[in-house]
Design an enzyme around this catalytic site. Structure first.
Site, short mmCIF file in Angstrom:
data_model
loop_
_atom_site.label_atom_id
_atom_site.label_comp_id
_atom_site.label_asym_id
_atom_site.label_seq_id
_atom_site.Cartn_x
_atom_site.Cartn_y
_atom_site.Cartn_z
N HIS A 1 -2.79 7.02 -0.67
CA HIS A 1 -3.89 7.65 0.18
C HIS A 1 -2.94 8.37 1.31
CE1 HIS A 1 -7.02 4.96 -1.43
NE2 HIS A 1 -6.05 5.31 -2.24
N HIS B 1 0.74 -1.31 0.09
CA HIS B 1 -0.24 0.02 0.17
C HIS B 1 0.97 1.86 0.26
CE1 HIS B 1 -3.05 2.48 0.13
NE2 HIS B 1 -3.74 1.93 1.40
N TYR C 1 -0.99 7.30 3.79
CA TYR C 1 -0.08 6.45 4.44
C TYR C 1 1.25 6.68 3.87
CZ TYR C 1 -4.77 5.28 5.25
OH TYR C 1 -6.61 5.41 5.36
#
Length: 337
Positions: A136, A133, A138
């Protein structure tokens, strides 16, 4: 694209069969029967970070033969948590619990990747692969986006410096799991948590170039690159004027054309938008989020043009193991809530 030719009445005619959401796709070693993907979505049902029977039912409900699922963001360490009751995969007990879920998904004939939020000590996962990931706002995205990366060392400033951490993470995970089991998600045009970049195309292309070089050095491909459609913003999915929507589509096409591998896109897709994305070359696979929440049999419903259940936003992030999670009806079943 498959081209079939026939000679009728002395005239040559060519029938072109276009690829769409229901066309098969070879994702590395996995033979997918369709291109509808379950997007990774935080659901907060793993009480005390433990995968449980509710998660098993949720993912199994959304499994189809030859279908592809990506789990919610899964914690690599106890310190990685940003929301309550997200599942972890950093203890032996959590790994064993995930194995039951994976076995249930496999029994339905589906493929499942685990989305990793942070990269630290990677346990012996019981999955087909992992998605890093990097989107977004993070941890990894905090290095990528110029608006929130104020570092003055080798990880800040230029594009090459800002993408360095992601490349090191990908390299480390590939060394642990093998390249065919590793995918990456980025969101160069998304503004979550003030993660803004003034030139998302340049950022996206820099990441793509870095991943291409990594693949070249490896001599093989990563599983896929997953990019969030720009219409998905911190305010949710927004309808944009035609000109802006066209620019967003062009951004995706440029990233897809540049990446030497399979390309997944997500962010506010309907059936029509998904079909267009495949046909226009914006993506190889399309991931659906909210529509998959409220329609466990989304693949079937889209294929037969059946009505869709409406989703209830108020139950997206509750901790109830059933309400708004596994109680949405399949086509033909009585509505339970």
């Amino acid at each position: 694209m498959v081209v079939a030719s026939s000679l009728t009445m002395g005239v040559m005619s060519t029938n072109v069969v276009k690829e769409d959401l229901f066309s098969p796709y070879q994702l590395g070693k996995f033979k997918l029967t369709h291109r509808i993907v379950l997007a990774p979505m935080t659901r907060c049902r793993a009480i005390n970070e433990m995968p449980n029977e509710a998660l098993e039912k949720y993912y199994t409900q959304r499994s189809t033969p030859g279908g592809f699922l990506i789990t919610e963001g899964t914690l690599i360490s106890q310190a990685a948590a940003g929301f309550a009751h997200c599942p972890g995969i950093y203890t032996d007990e959590q790994v064993e619990a995930w194995k039951k879920i994976v076995d249930s998904v496999h029994a339905k004939g589906a493929i499942i990747f685990c989305q990793l939020w942070h990269v630290g000590r990677v346990s012996n996962q019981g999955f087909d692969g992992v998605e890093i990931h990097g989107a977004h706002g993070y941890l990894i995205d905090q290095f990528l986006k110029e608006a929130i990366n104020d570092r003055t060392d080798e990880y800040g400033g230029s594009l090459q410096n800002r993408i360095k951490f992601l490349m090191q993470v990908v390299q480390a995970v590939v060394e642990a799991l093998g390249d065919e089991k590793v995918a990456v998600r980025i969101s160069p045009a998304i503004d979550h948590f003030d993660a803004i970049d003034s030139n998302p195309l340049a950022l996206g292309l820099a990441v793509v170039d870095g991943l291409n070089k990594l693949q070249s050095n490896l001599g093989s491909k990563l599983a896929y690159l997953h990019v969030t459609q720009p219409r998905f913003t911190a305010r949710g999915v927004v309808d944009k004027p035609a000109k802006e929507a066209q620019a967003d589509a062009q951004l995706l096409r440029k990233l897809k054309d540049a990446f030497e591998g399979s390309f997944v896109s997500s962010g506010g897709y309907t059936k029509e938008l998904g079909m267009d994305a495949i046909a226009q070359g914006e993506a190889d696979l399309v991931a659906f989020g909210r529509l998959f929440i409220s329609n466990p049999d989304l693949v079937h419903r889209l294929k037969v043009n059946a009505p869709l259940n409406k989703y209830d936003r108020t139950t997206f992030y509750t901790h109830d193991p059933v309400l708004g999670y596994t109680d949405y009806p399949f086509l033909g079943e009585e509505i339970l809530h």
